[in-house]
Write a protein that holds these residues in place. Sequence first.
Motif: not given
Ligand code: UDP
Length: 243
Positions: A110, A137-138, A161-163, A166, A187-188, A191, A214, A221, A224
């Motif tokens: 994140a 996460g960037y 929590a990178l999605g 990744k 994932g998210g 957040d 959501r 979204r 997606r």
């Molecule tokens: N994220 C990250 N690095 C990246 C791309 C995404 O840290 O290179 C984070 C983004 O900030 C978010 C999470 O990964 O917190 C992905 O959230 P998303 O809602 O896509 O995930 P889901 O729960 O739907 O799988």
Amino acid sequence: MSKVDVLGVQFDNYDLAEFTKQVTDRYDAGQGSFIVTANPEIVMYAREHPDYAKLIHARADLVSADGIGVVKGAAMLGTPLKERVTGYDLMLNLLSWANANKRRVYFIGAKQAVNDAAVARVQRDYPDLVVAGTHDGYFDLKDQSVLDAVVAAQPDIVLAALGFPKQENFIAAIQGELPNAVMMGVGGSFDVLSGTVKRAPVWMQNAHLEWFYRLVKEPSRLGRMMVLPRFLMVVRQSVKARK
Ligand code: UDP
């Protein structure tokens, strides 16, 4: 142990409590766990990206059905799954376990501010777990210094929590160096944990309307989410093909 195949992804058929126990029992036996919490989007992505499918198949120890779509799909295929086991609920259980056993947790993913707020909430609600380290996460997966820092922190649990994909690629890259750790792509979830994004009220979760909540909160979204009807269509085709 029973696995349920949904369009090529092998799901572990446990409810949330059983799933959590699998992870902690494995840990107590000195075994790490690479956990994938797969929703219909991940299943479809895996179908279209053989390398990702192969990675899940070869490297994941446990795969949960993160989404009512997967549970529906499994039922349509005649191999029902007990229940939906979301990454978020599993993460909360692992945080409680870490708190009770003073385990070391690494939080990676994140945006920096979201990561900070999520970790602050964890420290407040789970004061006995040890924050082994944090990172936003960037970063580039090729940036070895980030991977090295996580390994050097010797965490018992890594929450990524990178999605997708990744987070799974990241875990696969460090799995060999942390053979006893519990590692999960969430994932998210940071957040939600940080309060940046609110989870649907419990009644909506129980009515399987979390996806709708959501969508209303984050209309962007929609693109997606269109993967869900596509996923169900492919399930239907595969049911027909077997007849
Ligand atoms: N994220 C990250 N690095 C990246 C791309 C995404 O840290 O290179 C984070 C983004 O900030 C978010 C999470 O990964 O917190 C992905 O959230 P998303 O809602 O896509 O995930 P889901 O729960 O739907 O799988």
